[in-house]
Design an enzyme around this catalytic site. Structure first.
Site, PDB file in Angstrom:
ATOM      1  N   HIS A 148       0.758  -1.694   0.054  1.00  0.00           N
ATOM      2  CA  HIS A 148       0.199  -0.332  -0.021  1.00  0.00           C
ATOM      3  C   HIS A 148       0.852   1.496  -0.385  1.00  0.00           C
ATOM      4  O   HIS A 148       0.217   2.746   0.446  1.00  0.00           O
ATOM      5  CB  HIS A 148      -1.215   0.009   1.578  1.00  0.00           C
ATOM      6  CG  HIS A 148      -2.144  -1.436   1.469  1.00  0.00           C
ATOM      7  ND1 HIS A 148      -3.070  -1.673   1.065  1.00  0.00           N
ATOM      8  CD2 HIS A 148      -1.303  -2.446   1.961  1.00  0.00           C
ATOM      9  CE1 HIS A 148      -3.637  -2.907   1.608  1.00  0.00           C
ATOM     10  NE2 HIS A 148      -2.753  -3.392   1.520  1.00  0.00           N
TER      11      HIS A 148
ATOM     12  N   SER B  14      15.176  21.970 -16.532  1.00  0.00           N
ATOM     13  CA  SER B  14      14.119  22.878 -16.437  1.00  0.00           C
ATOM     14  C   SER B  14      14.361  23.518 -17.158  1.00  0.00           C
ATOM     15  O   SER B  14      14.804  23.874 -16.553  1.00  0.00           O
ATOM     16  CB  SER B  14      12.418  23.385 -15.112  1.00  0.00           C
ATOM     17  OG  SER B  14      12.461  24.218 -15.290  1.00  0.00           O
TER      18      SER B  14
ATOM     19  N   LYS C 172      16.279  21.721 -11.234  1.00  0.00           N
ATOM     20  CA  LYS C 172      15.300  20.772 -11.430  1.00  0.00           C
ATOM     21  C   LYS C 172      16.073  19.952 -11.777  1.00  0.00           C
ATOM     22  O   LYS C 172      17.342  20.146 -12.875  1.00  0.00           O
ATOM     23  CB  LYS C 172      14.411  21.156 -12.088  1.00  0.00           C
ATOM     24  CG  LYS C 172      12.821  21.509 -11.788  1.00  0.00           C
ATOM     25  CD  LYS C 172      12.948  21.193 -10.783  1.00  0.00           C
ATOM     26  CE  LYS C 172      11.627  19.712 -10.658  1.00  0.00           C
ATOM     27  NZ  LYS C 172      10.471  19.655 -11.380  1.00  0.00           N
TER      28      LYS C 172
ATOM     29  N   GLU D  31       9.334   8.470 -16.917  1.00  0.00           N
ATOM     30  CA  GLU D  31       8.164   9.102 -17.317  1.00  0.00           C
ATOM     31  C   GLU D  31       7.710   9.083 -18.642  1.00  0.00           C
ATOM     32  O   GLU D  31       6.764   8.474 -19.335  1.00  0.00           O
ATOM     33  CB  GLU D  31       7.999  10.549 -16.659  1.00  0.00           C
ATOM     34  CG  GLU D  31       8.657  10.937 -15.743  1.00  0.00           C
ATOM     35  CD  GLU D  31       8.597  13.044 -15.049  1.00  0.00           C
ATOM     36  OE1 GLU D  31       7.874  12.918 -14.458  1.00  0.00           O
ATOM     37  OE2 GLU D  31       9.862  12.821 -15.746  1.00  0.00           O
TER      38      GLU D  31
END
Ligand code: ARG
Length: 472
Positions: free
Chosen positions: A160, A281, A287, A294
């Protein structure tokens, strides 16, 4: 008609096909990548026609030589596609006829594009399944090495997404190894499904010519012959099997990537992506984004879409060939290409990322992840497990209320929870100890994980050897 249409079915027609209909019906932009398979199938066909006396030996020689020339043009990138070529089959035959003259028109004796596209697609599917299995096996080797390099590193195991029990990082990594091993099994199944030779089925009913299907299968490296000509030209199960194998493999990569996205976040910090496998970024200078992970996660969606497209394409089609089926290749190629690219990306990302062993260990120590071990201890003393669970649950609640963890629990705390606790129970809560005690086969104990790694290496070696000798 003065203006006779240049279609292969010209005889029956009094008008050329509408220009847009020609473009609409063309599959060349997609199926041109089957050029190699198409020529190979045609050479086998031409040889067989010669051997069976369906064309003369001289004609067969002319056809095979012409086709070899076509193949060379394709390989050298010199083959000129004509926008009027409807598909790769027509393009190859058109060029062959330009090279050898009217005898080129004999190649199609006893054959239909329906069995031709089936054999081409099957050869493609076999090669794709083999190449994907090889790539996934290379990724399995990378995962096995990662597990081997970091043996002994503990991390929190989750259920979980809540900290559950400490595990070895290697154990967690090897979970993906076995997933990908099953993907290879599925790709093998897809290979076997494709390994059936359909030529000789012609349009749907077979042919009047005395062809030799066995010789064709041997020449083209097929294991078996299709038994039913109608089925042979209507069957695309092998593409469904391939797309399904690709889909499940993408699902596995997506789960791995999801974990890597989490783990590379500041909140986890378990891994750091190599600069070569991350992006920045354009606005936020600090970043570092896990784009590769992804994207792989995102691309899984399109592969599931390809599988769905194939399923919906085939459902409800009457036997035998229907033009709808021309749509199969785009989905199949996309599933294969996408998985191939994703395996490559993940392999590089995993091989180069830094594993932050200290961060993982710190996350695995403290907290309450040894609670099961304390309950197991009581159960070992004869306390029914349900009761032991309750006792330790209360202990956890009590410690939590005073901002302490199991690591802070004293023997007095334990004794207060249950008289059955002895001094030795205090030492049970360290992450290494929790891991060490899980000695069941397939468990996370370091010796078990070493055995698991050996088993993984054995399957790797077997698969690598099998793929080395495999030819399509
Ligand atoms: N381009 C076609 C396909 O990919 C080849 C088969 C065409 N057969 C036909 N009867 N129109 O399906």
């Amino acid at each position: 008609m003065a203006d006779a249409p240049k279609t292969p079915w010209g005889g029956r027609f009094s008008k050329p096909t509408d220009e847009f209909v020609v473009e609409f019906g063309a599959s060349l932009p997609v199926d041109k990548r089957l050029a190699g398979e198409d020529v190979r199938g045609s050479i086998a066909w031409a040889k067989m026609l010669g051997e069976r006396g369906i064309v003369t030996p001289e004609e067969a020689k002319k056809l095979t030589r012409g086709l070899a020339k076509v193949r060379a043009e394709i390989e050298d990138g010199k083959f000129e596609f004509d926008p009027a070529d409807e598909d790769i089959h027509m393009a190859v035959e058109r060029r062959l006829t330009e090279i050898v003259g009217p005898v080129g028109g004999k190649l199609h004796t006893g054959r239909s594009r329906n069995d031709q596209v089936a054999v081409d697609s099957r050869m493609y599917a076999k090669r794709a399944a083999l190449e994907l299995a090889r790539a996934l096996t290379a990724l399995r080797a990378t995962l096995a090495s990662l597990a081997e390099e970091h043996l002994g590193v503990v991390m929190p195991g989750y259920t979980h997404l809540q900290r559950a029990q400490p595990v070895l990082f290697s154990h967690h990594v090897l979970a993906y190894f076995w997933m990908l091993a099953r993907d290879v099994v599925r790709l093998r199944a897809a290979f076997i499904a494709a390994d059936v030779m359909p030529l000789g089925s012609a349009a749907l009913a077979g042919t009047t010519f005395p062809i030799d299907r066995r010789a064709l299968a041997a020449e083209l490296g097929f294991g078996t012959l299709s038994e039913n000509s109608i089925d042979a030209v209507s069957d695309r199960d092998f593409l469904l099997d391939l797309a399904y194998a690709c889909s499940v493999a993408m699902l596995h990569l997506s789960r791995l990537c999801e974990e890597l996205v989490l783990w590379s976040s500041q909140e986890f910090g378990f891994v750091t992506m190599d600069d070569a496998y991350a992006t920045g970024s354009s606005i936020m200078p600090q970043k570092k984004n896990p784009d590769v992970a992804e994207l792989v996660r995102g691309k899984s969606g399109r592969v599931f879409g390809d599988l769905t497209a194939l399923l919906v394409l085939m459902k409800g089609l009457p036997l035998a060939y229907d033009k709808d089926m021309q749509e199969d290749k785009e989905a199949a190629f996309d599933a294969v290409d996408t998985l191939a690219a994703c395996v490559r990306a993940v392999d590089g990302m995993v091989a180069t990322m830094r594993v932050n062993e200290g961060v993982m260990r710190a996350a695995a120590e403290g907290g309450f992840m040894a609670a099961t071990d304390l309950a197991d201890y009581l159960a070992g003393k004869g306390v029914p497990f349900r009761e032991a669970h309750e006792v330790v649950g209360k202990l956890v609640a009590k410690l939590e209320a005073s901002d302490r963890t199991l690591a802070d629990a004293t023997i007095e705390d334990l004794k207060a929870a249950s008289e059955e606790f002895g001094e030795e129970a205090v030492a049970l809560v360290g992450a290494d100890e929790v891991v060490r005690r899980r000695q069941s086969a397939g468990g996370t104990n370091p010796d078990r994980v070493k055995q698991q790694l050996q088993a993984a290496r054995a399957t790797l070696a077997a698969d690598e050897a099998a793929f080395e000798n495999a030819a399509v």
